[in-house]
Design a protein around this motif. Structure first.
Motif: not given
Length: 793
Positions: A233-243, A715-716
């Motif tokens: 839902v939120v626009d912020s995202k957790q740091a992922g593989l392709f940060r 999730e990231e």
């Protein structure tokens, strides 16, 4: 006793005290230890009294009168300008306090480094030291934000007077710009380099620092929906593989505030009317390189609609008629969207019935015992206020009319706050502006309102380069250009070239969303597809020209009227099919016709955030000139819902098509349906065959079931799972010229099941399908794996 009399009495007392002190000093020579102490006490008393008498009184306050003003030190600033700031005229009587106020006014003008004011008899002497002029401005150390972008944000500018306060404000603006890009550790230092002729160079030394990422997004207090669901839902995202390719995993304070509103809207749309975010906690890691963000929330209880009634306070508005216009049913989950849509529907009905200034007030009664909300729609008379004018500012590229046509209201119409709010949402939905603020203020008279629209433009064009891979066409490359606000007219222009080893696609499209100022979209599409014998047993060239008009026919319904002209050519046949050889021998052919398509899409209104339905039906009638005469019919129905607290998505798709050639005309392979009808089989891998060569079919039907679910991965990673079951058929072909054995010309279904891995990659959503054919026919070409772009409903 007057102040003057009191002062004389004190002086006489001081004289007596002083005389006594002199006598004590004389006696101190005879008795030094005793009388000297008494003399000292009396002397101190005398000094205190003298100090008391020297304090200026109100009667004796000093005033000044200047016949001349001498100004020194000014080089660029005119003496008259300084006198204006001082506010002291020649011959005026001023007090010391007024001189101080004049000093403050000159200093606060921001033009001088130092100011001094000195009274010299009848002359007032003003000395100033001017701030230097900025020769040039430079930025050092910045690599993430260009100089041009920084210049556009600061106040200071070359050839202006240098002002330290303004430079400090510029520092704050630059730091904020870096914070908005996720670099909250950025530091900026202004440096001044002195030059000749009272000039300086202003240099902003920038230490950008690293992006501070959001390592973990957590939620406390959520029971109905999991952390995984709320993170979507939120626009912020957790740091992922392709940060490095994703900017939303950086910590931005303003984005956190926006996330709070997104959460509130999400819960409100699902009946949680008491939801609130009680606080957010952004904790910086010990290494100061990541944030851990926690949202503390209270969900409250989920409410449903109770009794839905309508009452009227207007003699010319029947409540029963407006009640019939409602689409809300008791027992449904409460959502403000349904209430707003109902109000809009009822007010539009009032306009059609000629009821001016009709307002609909929703009166909501809360029933905590059964968790329902009764809604009474009251038809009332609104204030007699009219729209005087609509003022638009900030649009440097977009034409005024593009913004103005988002309003259903024009100058002179009754003012309706709800319609203004809806217009504001439509302006923002254009996605032409960084910000769009719409406000109403009182006009020239109390019964007039001026609507102010203040927008800030943003880039609407994009140039894309891409590479792709498909199991059917191999490696491909593409280049595309898209402009969503062409020439500031709100028009969309797109061009794309995509090529792979055995085919090339060229597309050009143009859309005018308000044709002739109406709610009618005019579209033009050009396409050209070239394939060679590596893709099939023959080369093809297919070109199409397709203008169309699309307009609304209901709240969720759209109707498109179109003309289509198609050029189709088959050549260089290398196979053994008599049917295909006969069709290739016909060479190039033209087809021209008219058509329509009706679509019904409940996602337009978003009445149910967890479900949606899309229905489409269309026909094209060819024979308006050209070489072919036939009718092409297509239909599609898609329904989707989310269950298990929206963790599981279920989707069903039913689609089909039919080609009916008239007279002596026969279809060809370039006319018939082919492609990937269902998963588990190659494109053009099922249907009628001759000598094991795929011919395509005049009819097709397919029913597809999909389920998408989380895999338990972080999730990231952006990876979810899916499962599908497809059943479909492709049949019927004209057998003119057949020489080899035919197969699957009649209706025979195929079935396939499979699992999918869906990856929300930085390059777009990719879908990896692993399939198994449950039912197939001779000549079919199965496909155990395929990679494609994931489609969304």
């Amino acid at each position: 006793m007057t102040l003057l009399t009191f002062s004389r009495a004190v002086r006489r007392l001081m004289t007596s005290i002083a005389g006594g002190a002199r006598g004590l000093l004389k006696r101190s020579r005879l008795h030094p230890s005793k009388d000297r102490a008494s003399a000292s006490i009396m002397a101190c008393t005398a000094l205190v009294c003298v100090g008391f008498l020297t304090i200026p009184s109100a009667v004796e306050a000093q005033n000044y009168r200047f016949n001349n003003v001498a100004i020194e030190g000014n080089q660029r600033i005119e003496a008259g300008t300084i006198l204006t700031y001082a506010g002291i005229g020649r011959g005026e009587t001023v007090s010391a306090g007024e001189l101080n106020e004049a000093y403050q006014r000159i200093l606060n003008s921001g033009l001088f480094e130092d100011v001094s004011i000195n009274p010299r008899g009848s002359t007032l002497e003003i000395r100033v030291i001017e701030f230097p002029t900025i020769s040039k401005i430079a930025f050092e150390g910045n690599t993430r934000i260009d100089d041009d972008d920084l210049f556009g944000q600061i106040e200071s500018a070359p050839r202006q007077v240098y002002n330290p306060a303004k430079a400090e404000r510029d520092v704050a603006v630059i730091v904020d710009a870096y914070a908005q890009s996720g670099r909250s550790a950025a530091r900026v230092s202004p440096k001044v380099i002195r030059r000749s002729d009272n000039r300086v160079d202003l240099v902003f030394e920038i230490f950008e620092g690293k992006k501070i990422e959001v390592q973990r997004l957590s939620f406390v207090g959520n029971r109905a929906y999991s952390d995984r669901r709320l993170r979507r839902v939120v626009d912020s995202k957790q740091a992922g593989l392709f940060r490095a390719l994703v900017n939303r995993d950086t910590f931005v304070q303003d984005r956190i505030e926006f996330d709070k509103q997104l959460l509130a809207d999400f819960y409100a749309a699902r009946g949680y009317v008491d939801f609130r975010v009680t606080g957010t906690n952004a904790e910086l890691a010990r290494e100061r390189d990541t944030y851990f963000v926690t949202f503390n929330i209270e969900e409250g209880q989920q409410f449903s609609f109770g009794r839905i009634t309508t009452v009227s306070e207007l003699p010319n508005a029947e409540a029963a008629e407006y009640q019939d216009a409602l689409r809300i049913k008791p027992g449904e989950i409460y959502t403000p969207t349904k209430v707003e849509n109902s109000i809009a529907r009822m007010e539009r009905l009032g306009v059609r019935n000629g009821v001016d200034f009709l307002r609909v007030e929703p009166r909501i009664t809360r029933n905590d015992r059964d968790l329902t909300l009764d809604v009474e729609f009251a038809l009332v008379r609104g204030p007699r206020v009219f729209v005087e004018r609509i003022d638009i500012e900030g649009n440097t590229t977009t034409l005024d009319r593009v913004i103005r046509r988002q309003f259903d209201t024009v100058e002179g119409d009754p003012f309706n706050p709800r319609e203004i709010r809806e217009a504001a949402e439509r302006i923002r939905a254009l996605d032409f502006f960084e910000t769009a603020e719409v406000d109403a203020r009182e006009g020239s008279t109390p019964d007039q309102v001026v609507v102010d629209v203040d927008v800030e433009e943003k880039s609407t064009g994009s140039l894309s380069f891409g590479a792709s891979y498909s199991t059917s066409s191999g490696v491909g490359f593409s280049i595309g250009f898209t402009e969503r606000n062409f020439l500031g007219r709100g028009q969309r222009l797109a061009a794309q070239i995509a090529a792979s080893a055995d085919q090339a696609n060229y597309n050009l499209s143009f859309v005018e969303p308000a044709f002739l100022g109406r709610d009618v979209a005019f579209g033009l599409d050009f396409s050209l597809i070239d394939t060679d014998a590596d893709f099939s047993f023959y080369d093809t060239t297919i070109g199409a020209f397709r203008p169309s008009l699309t307009f609304p026919v209901s709240e969720n319904g759209r109707l498109s009227l179109l003309y289509s002209a198609a050029y189709k050519d088959m050549s260089n046949y290398t196979g053994t099919s008599g049917i295909l050889a006969t069709e290739v021998a016909r060479g190039d052919e033209w087809a021209s016709g008219l058509g329509y398509e009706y679509t019904y899409d409940t996602r337009r209104t978003g009445l149910n955030p967890n479900a949606g339905v899309l229905l489409a039906f269309g026909q094209e009638f060819y024979g308006l000139g050209g070489d072919q005469e036939y009718i092409k019919t297509s239909a599609r129905a898609i329904a989707q819902t989310r269950v298990l607290n929206e963790e599981l998505t279920l989707r069903a798709t039913l689609e089909g098509g039919a080609l009916n050639f008239l007279g002596s005309d026969d279809s060809r392979a370039v006319d018939r349906y082919s492609g990937q009808i269902i998963r588990g089989f190659e494109p053009n891998g099922i249907g009628p065959t001759e000598s094991l060569e795929q011919l395509g079919g005049n009819y097709f039907a397919a029913l597809k079931f999909d389920a998408e679910f989380p895999l338990g991965l972080p999730e990231e990673y952006g990876i979810t799972g899916g499962a599908f079951y497809d059943i479909g058929a492709l049949w019927d072909v004209d057998t003119t010229g057949a020489t080899g054995p035919l197969a699957s010309t009649s209706f025979n279904t195929r079935q396939a099941i499979g699992l999918s891995v869906i990856w929300q990659s930085p390059f777009g959503p990719l879908r990896f399908n692993f399939s198994h054919a449950l039912q197939k026919e001779p000549g079919d070409k199965t496909q155990a794996f395929d990679l494609s772009i994931a489609s969304t409903f």
